[in-house]
Every structure is written in C-alpha cells, then in structure tokens.
Design an enzyme around this catalytic site. Structure first.
Site, mmCIF file in Angstrom:
data_model
loop_
_atom_site.group_PDB
_atom_site.id
_atom_site.type_symbol
_atom_site.label_atom_id
_atom_site.label_comp_id
_atom_site.label_asym_id
_atom_site.label_seq_id
_atom_site.Cartn_x
_atom_site.Cartn_y
_atom_site.Cartn_z
ATOM 1 N N HIS A 47 55.960 38.743 42.185
ATOM 2 C CA HIS A 47 55.792 38.468 43.618
ATOM 3 C C HIS A 47 55.648 36.969 43.864
ATOM 4 O O HIS A 47 54.754 36.509 44.573
ATOM 5 C CB HIS A 47 54.607 39.243 44.182
ATOM 6 N N HIS A 58 23.015 18.654 23.239
ATOM 7 C CA HIS A 58 22.103 19.529 23.981
ATOM 8 C C HIS A 58 21.080 20.153 23.032
ATOM 9 O O HIS A 58 21.074 21.373 22.819
ATOM 10 C CB HIS A 58 22.889 20.625 24.693
ATOM 11 N N GLU A 75 40.837 39.455 37.529
ATOM 12 C CA GLU A 75 41.820 38.651 36.802
ATOM 13 C C GLU A 75 41.180 37.775 35.728
ATOM 14 O O GLU A 75 41.797 37.513 34.687
ATOM 15 C CB GLU A 75 42.614 37.777 37.786
#
Length: 612
Positions: A407, A31, A358
């Site tokens: 959980h 690039h 998160e």
C-alpha cells in the site's frame, strides 16, 4: 541455601559492583550506578540459573541473556569477566577506541545477541527469541531479560508484555530493576513494585516482588520463575541506584557518570575481588527442530496478465517457504492485504501473528533471527514508520531482517494519505547497510522475494496494491544492484528512470514520445539501493537529460538515489524530478497519479520540455 553460599553470592554481587566502578572510571564515562543497583540480581543469575557455554556461544541449547537496560553495560562486562570470558585487562578497555566493550552492548561480542541501549527494545526482542524456543527450535533454553523501571514507560514494553502473556511464554523471565531513579529524576511509580505488578499481571504474567539486594529472595524468585508453567514471569526487584556507595546511593544527579572518587568507592565496597564463576553449560541433547524442504518452484505469470505485486509477493513467499524451511513470516494483522496469508495457509507453524503492534513485530523478527531463522515481516509501508527505531537498532545488531511494505504511494487510491507510504524509500535508504527493492511486475517480484532470503542486513521490498501488467517473462533474473533497460536506442534524447508503479507510466509515456519523434530511454530502477550507477551514468552520457519519476515524496527517494549516483558525472546531465509534492486526498488510483504529476501525461510533458 546454606549461609556460606548466600555469603558467596553477596560477595560476587560486590565484585560486580566494584568492576562496574573500575571500568567506568578507566573510561571516564559510563553508567556505574545503574549497574550497581542490579549487581545482586546479576550475581545470582550468573552463578546459579544461567545455562550457557561461553566457549560455544552458538550452541542452540544456550540460554539467552539480554540487557534491555543496555546502559548498564559495565555490569554485563563484569559478569563476562567473572565467567572467565574476558580478562581484567580487557574489562578496563571499556569504551575505548577498538574495544569490543562498547558503551552499550553490541554483537561484536559473541555472547551478546542484540544491540541494546535504545530503551524498550530488549524485552520485545526477548519475546521473539522465546517464541523461537517454544514454536520453532522446540528447545528448553530460557530467555532472561534485565529491564529498567524507566523503560516501562515505553509503549513497546507493553506490546511485549501483551504478546508474551497471550502466547504463554513460560520460557521468558523479565527481571525489572526497580531502582526508582531515571536519568533526570524519579520514575513514574518509584519503588511501588505493586503498581508494576498489577499492570504486568493484567497481561497474564506471573509476578514476584522482592528486595533486589537480598540474595536469598532473589534465589527463590528465580527458582519460582523456573517452576512456573504456561505463562511468563516478571520479577520486580526493589533496588537502590548506586548501591553500596553512600555518595551516590539513591541520589539524583549521578546517572551516566563515573563515580567522583572511584578509589574510595571501591574501598567502601570492600575492595577488589577475583571470584570466578563456573557457569553451568546447557544439558546435552539434540539440536533444534527443523522443518522439511522441497525444491523451489516460484510462481510464474504470463506476460500481459495483470497481477498486483503484493499478490506475487505472497505467492512467492509461500513457495519460498516450502523450499526454505528456515523462512518465517510475521504479520501485523494485515495479512489479507499484504498477502502473507498465503504463507500462513501453507506454513502455519512458521507464521507469527503480532496483531497491530508493529514494534513488537519487528522486534520479534530480530529475535527469531538471533536463533538463525530467516524472517520476513510485512505490513503497510506507512505503518513501518512506527517501528523505525527498531529497524535502526536491528542494523546496529547486524541482524538480517526482511521487511515488506505494501500500500505504498498515492497509487493506493481512495484510502487517502493516512494509509499511503510516501517516505518509506527514504527511510530505508537511510538505514546503514540496507537494501531497498521496488519491483514493477509479478515475475520480478517473485525473483526478488527469493533473492532477499540470502541478503545481509536490513532489506526492504515495496509492493503495489493495484494490479499491474506483467512485462517480464517467468524465470528472468534481477540481481540486487541492477536495473533493466526497457526502451533504448542510440538516438535517445531523454532517459526516464522509474520504479514500481511508475515504470508502467514511463512505458506509456515513451510510446507517446516515440510517436512524436522523441525517442526516450526507459530504465526500470528496481534496485533503489544499491543503485545501478553504471547504467545511470551511461544514460546521462548518451542523452544528457534524465527524468526521475516516483510515487514518493521528493525527499530521499528514487530521485535522490539517482542524483547521488550522478554526483560526479561530467558534464552533469539536466535532471527533472517528478514526485508527489502536495498532500494527497481521496481519489481513484489514476486520478491520484495524475494529480501528483507522476503519470504518463506528466512524464510526456516533462520530456517534451526537456528535449526541446
């Protein structure tokens, strides 16, 4: 600044462009145009503001430079050459087999903190490093992050802008290369640097808009960033992609390609140069701050008590924090549920609240690890999927990060499927070099939490919401890669392989089967990766029949781990896999396990059929 010095900086920028063109041409890929737009920004930073000892990359006082736009790696490598860190010969090995100069930067180079290339990650990780400098190391190093304007479309960038502004990270500078063109065409705001400034400024940043090819403006902007206190700085630099070569300058369709005629381009840029930059090392002084340590005293639970493994995790983590002053903890605003609040109460200086972000949480954990801290980051297992690309890239970065998902599975009960982590074991097993642990009781959890502190790579611990019976004595050891035989005899006709919540269901099933004259072996496969293949193969040889039972979708979890371990076993055992196969609804934990067909009754029924 004297005119002569400005001219020299402009020449250095041209050298960086030329070398970006040269190494991309040698590789036949890369690039270069994305590198050429930011060359002047890099030249002034390298020559005047970066404080770094290339001979001592581990010096805790060094600044940190992150190329969030990792595809501009030719520019980074050209900077390393100008600093004398690599030779011209190595520069021209760019993208070749065995070269340290990969297509996108990785820590194979000692001066690269983290792997980049997946856009939107460098700035969030930079936030983590800046937090370490401000709150943990308490050192004056600065974090410089070169960003592309295209990646400002990534939500993770705005999580980073929000967190850095809220935290007042005045040791962090984002340099945004606003070159207007992305991969397939113009960016959302083009050269409207004011649009970016309004948005970033709204998050509490100091913003500076400049011509990114005017070295005098660049110099003043960096000086202003250094002089700004109580908030981070974003320098919004208007640049031209492919700057200096008319054939590609500000032209669409040139992204990610070597220049069509590199020799002509080099001539247009004024030819090759061999300027050498004496990068200023950091000022002398002390190393980073360290916290006091105490002897490790993990919590102990009596056999027969009922304790949630998430609670044991939180209590063990707080105890580990007292013994290991390098341990830090990050939360995504669920610390009362994951139980990381126990660590926050005991060690507030080493607890980082990331709120419901998160991606930023995992990125900050990676950044803290860059500085040598030992991070644990926790949230609901289901919500870690938001950060999966950060986890994947953390593995590319060779980062040692500990993640904890609470959980998990249908056993959480009434909350329903949106809150149930049912794909987490598969996701983490797929991460290169990862460790996946799923304890079934409180004492086992405490031991595994402590063991994680010394693991390399990405490690994941799955915890259970509800209380489960303590079945192991305090102080028992659970090596990573091991398992436990909870029921075993020479007469076993079937083996049940379980982990976490299903271990207790398997034990209840084994008791019922024993009463019916069907002896069943029970294996607690708490280490899902690496897996205890030897114990599984022994069970297959002894019984010829295995049942795997997991509170997880059937794809990629415990059952698949067992099948992989037995792939070359001859004769092949008969295997029945019990897993969650239908979308759950809201119900009690017991109803959920029964409906999913993973409770003691389902195990017993499967064993009867298998042993018949």
């Amino acid at each position: 600044m004297p005119e002569q010095a400005l001219e020299w900086l402009a020449e250095l920028g041209q050298q960086l462009r030329v070398d970006s063109v040269r190494c991309s041409a040698a590789a036949g890929s890369g690039h270069p145009t994305s590198s050429m737009s930011a060359a002047d920004l890099a030249a002034v930073l390298l020559a005047r503001y970066l404080r770094y000892d290339f001979d001592a990359p581990d010096d805790p006082r060094n600044d940190h430079l992150i190329f969030s736009k990792g595809h501009a790696s030719p520019l980074l490598y050209a900077m390393f050459k100008a600093a004398g860190a690599i030779s011209d010969e190595e520069l021209l090995t760019f993208r070749r087999l065995g070269s340290r100069l990969e297509g996108h930067p990785t820590p194979r180079l000692p001066w690269v903190d983290v792997a980049t290339g997946s856009l939107g990650q460098g700035l969030p990780i930079g936030v983590g490093i800046a937090l370490a400098g401000q709150r943990l190391d308490r050192l004056p190093y600065r974090v410089w992050v070169l960003c592309g304007d295209s990646e400002l479309a990534e939500g993770s960038m705005w999580e980073a802008f929000e967190h850095a502004g809220y935290a007042g990270l005045d040791n962090l500078t984002a340099i945004v290369d606003v070159n207007r063109l992305g991969q397939r065409g113009p960016t959302r705001h083009g050269w409207d640097t004011a649009a970016y400034a309004r948005r970033i400024g709204a998050f509490g940043w100091h913003t500076i808009e400049i011509d990114g090819h005017d070295v005098a403006q660049i110099d003043r902007a960096y000086a202003e960033a250094l002089a700004t206190s109580d908030r981070p700085t974003a320098i919004l630099a208007r640049t031209k992609k492919g700057k200096g070569v008319p054939e590609v300058e500000n032209r669409e369709g040139a992204h990610g390609k070597p220049l069509p005629d590199p020799e002509e381009a080099i001539d247009e840029l004024g030819g090759e140069r061999n300027l050498r930059v004496r990068v200023k090392p950091p000022e002398g002084g002390r190393g980073g701050h360290r916290f006091p340590a105490e002897p490790l005293k993990l919590p102990a639970y009596a056999v027969g008590d009922k304790v949630a493994t998430r609670t044991a995790f939180g209590e063990a983590l707080a105890a580990l924090g007292a013994a290991r002053p390098d341990v830090v903890v990050l939360d995504a605003e669920v610390s009362d549920s994951t139980r990381t609040e126990y660590f926050a109460d005991a060690h507030p200086e080493r607890f980082f609240q990331c709120y419901i972000a998160e991606q930023q949480m995992v990125a900050a954990a990676v950044g803290l690890r860059v500085r040598g801290w030992t991070p644990y980051a926790a949230t609901f297992a289901a919500f870690l999927t938001r950060a999966y690309d950060f986890i994947r890239m953390a593995a590319v970065s060779r980062a040692d990060v500990r993640l904890v998902g609470s959980h998990a599975g249908v056993s959480i009960g009434h909350d329903g499927p949106s809150q149930m982590g049912l794909e987490d074991l598969a996701a983490f097993r797929a991460v290169h070099g990862s460790t996946v642990l799923y304890p079934c009781d409180a004492n086992q959890t405490a031991q595994l939490v402590a063991a994680m502190a010394d693991l390399e790579g990405i490690s994941y611990l799955r915890t259970t919401r509800g209380n489960t019976r303590v079945i192991y004595r305090p102080g028992e050891e659970f090596p990573v890669g091991g398992s436990r035989l909870l029921r075993a005899s020479p007469e076993d006709r079937v083996a049940v392989v379980a982990a976490g919540i299903t271990v207790h269901e398997a034990l209840a099933a084994a008791d019922q089967l024993a009463a019916e004259g069907i002896p069943a072996r029970v294996i607690d496969l708490y280490s899902v990766k690496p897996v205890d293949a030897a114990t599984l193969r022994e069970a297959a040889r002894d019984t010829g029949r295995l049942i795997t039972v997991e509170d997880h979708w059937p794809e990629g979890g415990l059952g698949d781990a067992v099948l992989e371990a037995l792939a070359d076993t001859r004769p092949a055992p008969r295997v029945v896999r019990l897993a969650v196969r239908a979308m759950p609804t809201s119900a009690t934990p017991a109803e959920q396990l029964h409906a999913a067909g993973i409770d003691a009754a389902a195990i017993t029924a499967a064993a009867r059929l298998l042993a018949a």
